[in-house]
Write an enzyme that holds these catalytic residues in place. Structure first.
Site, short mmCIF file in Angstrom:
data_model
loop_
_atom_site.label_atom_id
_atom_site.label_comp_id
_atom_site.label_asym_id
_atom_site.label_seq_id
_atom_site.Cartn_x
_atom_site.Cartn_y
_atom_site.Cartn_z
N SER A 1 0.81 -1.22 0.00
CA SER A 1 0.00 0.00 0.00
C SER A 1 0.84 1.27 0.00
O SER A 1 0.36 2.34 -0.39
CB SER A 1 -0.93 0.01 1.21
N ASP B 1 -4.76 6.56 10.50
CA ASP B 1 -4.51 5.16 10.89
C ASP B 1 -3.12 4.96 11.46
O ASP B 1 -2.79 3.89 11.98
CB ASP B 1 -4.75 4.21 9.71
N HIS C 1 -0.29 4.82 7.01
CA HIS C 1 -0.15 5.17 5.60
C HIS C 1 0.17 6.66 5.41
O HIS C 1 -0.41 7.51 6.09
CB HIS C 1 -1.44 4.82 4.84
#
Length: 219
Positions: A44, A193, A196
């Site tokens: 990601s 979060d 990221h």
């Protein structure tokens, strides 16, 4: 029910593989030394998780290189949630789907291994296998490193953090030691979060890796 969910998961992953292969096969048709193709193969962090299209790592790196006069195409080969085991599993599928091989592969995996506390020996073996596969195809590799959080067990941190420099030395490839260098503790660089990178965080990552990418292209 568990078996059904497992089969569904395999089908979804295979669909993603095939879609990525289709995209890659059209994206590298005009590769040349003057217009290098770079393949960012990762998770990601390279896929631009939760960012608008065009603001992830691959497009921002491409823009940065072009501002340096390098007419590169950077292909996003990131897949959210990939561990090194998953990356190892899909690497040959993706490469076999390309009409022309890239001039440089940025190998960025391992962050999800840390989040799952996977045995560092497994992470090392998977990365080694991917490097060997890339070198077997005569592809240049820039290894992008990760580090374990310092609040993990000290033995785990020591074992995990040793993986990337050891592999770079073993296979004679360049290493960018820590993909998230410059983000930890800097306001506005990481999403809520806590994992990221934001657009601002990606810009820092691009700025940090750009010189290593340019050097790897010239070697």
């Amino acid at each position: 029910m568990r078996e059904h969910r497992g089969q569904l998961g395999v089908m979804i992953r295979m669909t993603l593989w095939l879609a990525l292969c289709s995209l890659l096969s059209t994206g590298v048709a005009h590769a040349s030394d003057e217009r290098p193709v770079i393949f960012a193969f990762g998770d990601s962090l390279t896929a631009g998780y939760n960012l608008p299209e065009g603001l992830g790592y691959a497009p921002q790196l491409e823009d940065a290189l072009r501002r340096e006069g390098i007419a590169a195409t950077v292909i996003d080969g990131g897949l959210n949630g990939d561990t090194t085991s998953a990356g190892r599993e899909r690497l040959t599928y993706v490469l076999d789907g390309m009409d022309e091989m890239p001039g440089l592969v940025l190998l960025e995996l391992g962050g999800n291994d840390v989040l799952r506390a996977i045995d560092p020996a497994i992470t090392r073996a998977n990365l080694a296998a991917m490097i060997e596969e890339l070198q077997r195809r005569n592809l240049d590799v820039l290894l992008i490193g990760m580090r374990a959080p310092q609040n993990y067990d000290p033995d785990y941190v020591k074992a995990f953090d040793a993986i990337y420099p050891a592999l770079a030395a073993r296979y004679g490839i360049p290493l960018y030691p820590f993909f998230l260098e410059g983000l930890i503790g800097v306001e506005g660089t990481v999403m809520p979060d806590g994992i990221h990178p934001t657009y601002k965080g990606i810009k820092i990552m691009v700025s940090g890796t750009k010189s290593a990418v340019i050097d790897a292209l010239r070697d």
